[in-house]
Design a protein around this motif. Structure first.
Motif, short mmCIF file in Angstrom:
data_model
loop_
_atom_site.label_atom_id
_atom_site.label_comp_id
_atom_site.label_asym_id
_atom_site.label_seq_id
_atom_site.Cartn_x
_atom_site.Cartn_y
_atom_site.Cartn_z
N ALA A 86 0.80 -1.21 0.00
CA ALA A 86 0.00 0.00 0.00
C ALA A 86 0.84 1.27 0.00
O ALA A 86 0.30 2.36 -0.19
CB ALA A 86 -0.94 0.01 1.22
N THR A 87 2.15 1.15 0.20
CA THR A 87 3.00 2.33 0.11
C THR A 87 2.91 2.94 -1.28
O THR A 87 2.89 4.16 -1.45
CB THR A 87 4.46 1.98 0.44
N CYS A 88 2.85 2.09 -2.28
CA CYS A 88 2.77 2.54 -3.67
C CYS A 88 1.35 2.45 -4.22
O CYS A 88 0.92 3.30 -4.99
CB CYS A 88 3.70 1.73 -4.55
N HIS A 89 0.63 1.41 -3.85
CA HIS A 89 -0.71 1.18 -4.38
C HIS A 89 -1.74 1.85 -3.46
O HIS A 89 -2.23 1.24 -2.51
CB HIS A 89 -0.99 -0.32 -4.49
N LEU A 90 -2.06 3.10 -3.77
CA LEU A 90 -2.96 3.88 -2.93
C LEU A 90 -4.41 3.66 -3.35
O LEU A 90 -4.75 3.76 -4.54
CB LEU A 90 -2.63 5.37 -3.04
N GLN A 91 -5.26 3.40 -2.38
CA GLN A 91 -6.67 3.16 -2.69
C GLN A 91 -7.29 4.36 -3.39
O GLN A 91 -8.07 4.20 -4.35
CB GLN A 91 -7.47 2.83 -1.43
N GLU A 92 -6.97 5.58 -2.95
CA GLU A 92 -7.58 6.76 -3.55
C GLU A 92 -7.19 6.96 -5.01
O GLU A 92 -7.83 7.71 -5.73
CB GLU A 92 -7.23 8.01 -2.74
N ASN A 93 -6.14 6.25 -5.45
CA ASN A 93 -5.74 6.30 -6.86
C ASN A 93 -5.98 4.96 -7.54
O ASN A 93 -5.21 4.55 -8.42
CB ASN A 93 -4.27 6.72 -6.97
N SER A 94 -7.05 4.30 -7.13
CA SER A 94 -7.41 3.01 -7.71
C SER A 94 -6.28 1.99 -7.55
O SER A 94 -6.02 1.18 -8.42
CB SER A 94 -7.77 3.17 -9.20
N PHE A 95 -5.63 2.04 -6.38
CA PHE A 95 -4.53 1.15 -6.03
C PHE A 95 -3.39 1.25 -7.05
O PHE A 95 -2.79 0.26 -7.43
CB PHE A 95 -5.02 -0.28 -5.86
N GLU A 96 -3.13 2.48 -7.44
CA GLU A 96 -1.99 2.83 -8.26
C GLU A 96 -1.28 3.96 -7.56
O GLU A 96 -1.79 4.53 -6.59
CB GLU A 96 -2.48 3.25 -9.66
N CYS A 97 -0.06 4.29 -8.00
CA CYS A 97 0.71 5.34 -7.32
C CYS A 97 0.03 6.69 -7.42
O CYS A 97 -0.16 7.38 -6.42
CB CYS A 97 2.11 5.39 -7.92
N GLY A 98 -0.35 7.07 -8.64
CA GLY A 98 -0.95 8.38 -8.83
C GLY A 98 0.10 9.47 -8.97
O GLY A 98 1.20 9.39 -8.42
N ILE A 99 -0.25 10.48 -9.70
CA ILE A 99 0.72 11.54 -10.02
C ILE A 99 0.97 12.46 -8.84
O ILE A 99 1.97 13.19 -8.80
CB ILE A 99 0.22 12.33 -11.24
N ASP A 100 0.10 12.41 -7.83
CA ASP A 100 0.22 13.30 -6.67
C ASP A 100 0.72 12.57 -5.43
O ASP A 100 0.47 13.00 -4.30
CB ASP A 100 -1.14 13.94 -6.38
N ILE A 372 -12.94 3.61 -4.56
CA ILE A 372 -11.77 4.22 -3.93
C ILE A 372 -12.05 4.66 -2.50
O ILE A 372 -11.12 5.08 -1.80
CB ILE A 372 -11.24 5.42 -4.76
N ASN A 373 -13.30 4.53 -2.07
CA ASN A 373 -13.66 4.85 -0.68
C ASN A 373 -14.20 3.66 0.09
O ASN A 373 -14.65 3.82 1.23
CB ASN A 373 -14.69 5.98 -0.65
N ASN A 374 -14.16 2.49 -0.48
CA ASN A 374 -14.71 1.30 0.16
C ASN A 374 -13.88 0.93 1.39
O ASN A 374 -12.70 0.60 1.27
CB ASN A 374 -14.72 0.13 -0.83
N PRO A 375 -14.46 0.97 2.59
CA PRO A 375 -13.68 0.68 3.80
C PRO A 375 -13.14 -0.75 3.84
O PRO A 375 -12.14 -1.01 4.50
CB PRO A 375 -14.67 0.95 4.93
N ALA A 376 -13.80 -1.67 3.14
CA ALA A 376 -13.32 -3.06 3.12
C ALA A 376 -11.98 -3.18 2.42
O ALA A 376 -11.26 -4.16 2.61
CB ALA A 376 -14.35 -3.96 2.44
N PHE A 377 -11.65 -2.19 1.59
CA PHE A 377 -10.38 -2.21 0.86
C PHE A 377 -9.31 -1.35 1.53
O PHE A 377 -8.17 -1.34 1.10
CB PHE A 377 -10.58 -1.71 -0.57
N GLY A 378 -9.69 -0.62 2.56
CA GLY A 378 -8.79 0.34 3.18
C GLY A 378 -7.90 -0.27 4.24
O GLY A 378 -7.99 -1.46 4.58
N LYS A 379 -7.04 0.57 4.79
CA LYS A 379 -6.11 0.13 5.82
C LYS A 379 -6.86 -0.25 7.09
O LYS A 379 -7.75 0.48 7.53
CB LYS A 379 -5.12 1.26 6.12
#
Length: 387
Positions: A86-100, A372-379
């Motif tokens: 999850a350091t690189c695969h961020l949920q808010e970026n569809s489990f991708e790094c994202g440009i931000d 990207i907001n599903n709590p089941a997928f979050g930390k």
């Protein structure tokens, strides 16, 4: 009576085999994890990529979620050395790094020691329907003759040891997690044994990743008859799905392929030179040996494309506007161009400004905010060894 040497050898082999089996910790006789059935969304394919030796279970998914987010997955505990999936695969970026990304400038990742990753990331989304190989070139595939490079499970140990990722040691990882309170019990519930193995770590994380399903975008709701698209969005949909328009659907699907990818590999006209200093040892050609695969890479899913910049295997485009302009005016011919690139003779599909606006509007309908907001997928709120 004197035994012949070959008889002695057979007896020794039997004894050795018996001892080996006795040293293995088999699952407990009453081991019965809770089966988990993936609910296939409306219109999605019915063939799932779930290995027979790793069926989906509630307990396996729970364990996989913990491991996915645990920064000690590289076998280190110092606060400055923590790194997880999850350091690189961020949920808010569809489990991708994202440009931000707060660490990786512009979405370009590197290993814990600073070594750049060969390509930008692919999002972890709807991978349970990918039966055509993982990574940009499909190296990890059921067709790989090496059994340790065949599925999501194998991507886990690869990420742990890769210098451009976690740069860890699997033995150290196993030893660490074996000592962390709570984890052995979770492994017991998921796999019937408290002995932690790299194989079972990979299985658990793979189970969690297979639950990362996105199917509730505005476009999904439109297909289900729940809402209507705007005129601009509908115009963009028509452009997306016609050869005379943007001609996106051959590689990225549409209503008939709601994954919005074929999961196949294409030379899409980004470059014309692929040898010498321009050679990429990680394109599709270096997997198949077929010259027509020079410069070919996986067609990524366009679901949640709003969140997954930078784009292309090398991250050369930072915005959707750049992508649309590229396919409109800047395609590059080469002998290896995919036949599906129907507009190559004109350098692109030549969309006019209003059409570009409409196409972008349609692409935004593929954004799934519930995913990207599903709590089941979050930390998790806390890890097993935390009070």
């Amino acid at each position: 009576m004197r035994l012949r040497p070959e008889i002695i050898l057979i007896i020794l082999l039997i004894i050795f085999d018996s001892c080996s089996k006795n040293n293995q910790e088999d699952p407990l006789p009453d081991f019965k994890p809770t089966p988990y059935e993936i609910q296939i969304p409306h219109g999605f394919p019915t063939i799932l990529n779930i290995p027979e030796d790793n069926p989906m279970t509630v307990e396996g998914i729970e364990l996989g979620r913990y491991l996915f987010y645990d920064g000690r997955l590289a076998g280190r505990t110092h606060p400055d050395s923590l790194i997880s999936c999850a350091t690189c695969h961020l949920q808010e970026n569809s489990f991708e790094c994202g440009i931000d990304h707060p660490i990786y400038t512009g979405g370009f990742t590197h290993g814990i020691g600073g070594k750049p990753t060969p390509h930008v990331m692919l999002p972890l989304i709807n991978l349970v329907w990918n039966n055509s190989g993982y990574l940009w070139n499909g190296f990890v595939s059921n067709d790989n003759p090496l059994p340790q490079y065949r599925n999501i499970e194998d991507l886990v140990w690869m990420g742990i040891v890769a210098e451009h990722e976690m740069n860890g040691d699997t033995n150290r990882v196993k030893e660490l997690f074996q000592q962390l309170p709570g984890y052995p019990e979770l492994f017991k519930k998921a796999f019937g044994s408290e002995t932690i193995t790299t194989e079972n770590m990979g299985k658990a994380i793979a189970q969690f990743i297979r639950t990362l399903i996105s199917a509730d975008s505005k476009f999904d709701k439109y297909l289900r008859g729940e809402i209507q698209l705007s005129a601009s969005e509908l115009n963009g949909f028509v452009l997306f799905t016609t050869e005379e328009g943007a001609d996106c659907f051959h590689c990225h699907g549409a209503a008939g392929n709601p994954l919005f990818t074929t999961n196949l590999f294409y030379n899409n006209g980004k470059d014309s030179l692929f040898t010498g200093p321009n050679e990429d040892p990680r394109d599709r050609y270096h997997i198949t040996g077929d010259p027509m695969d020079l410069g070919a890479y996986k067609a990524t899913t366009l679901r949640n494309v709003e969140f997954t910049a930078p784009y292309m295997h090398d991250g050369r485009f930072a915005t959707l506007d750049e992508i649309i302009d590229f396919y409109s005016h800047h395609l590059v011919w080469s002998p290896y161009i995919d036949p599906l690139m129907h507009h190559i003779a004109n350098g692109g599909n030549q969309l006019v400004p209003s059409e570009k606006v409409d196409l972008k509007a349609f692409l935004y309908t593929l954004s799934d905010t519930s995913f990207i907001n599903n709590p089941a997928f979050g930390k998790p709120d806390k890890f097993p060894d935390e009070d």
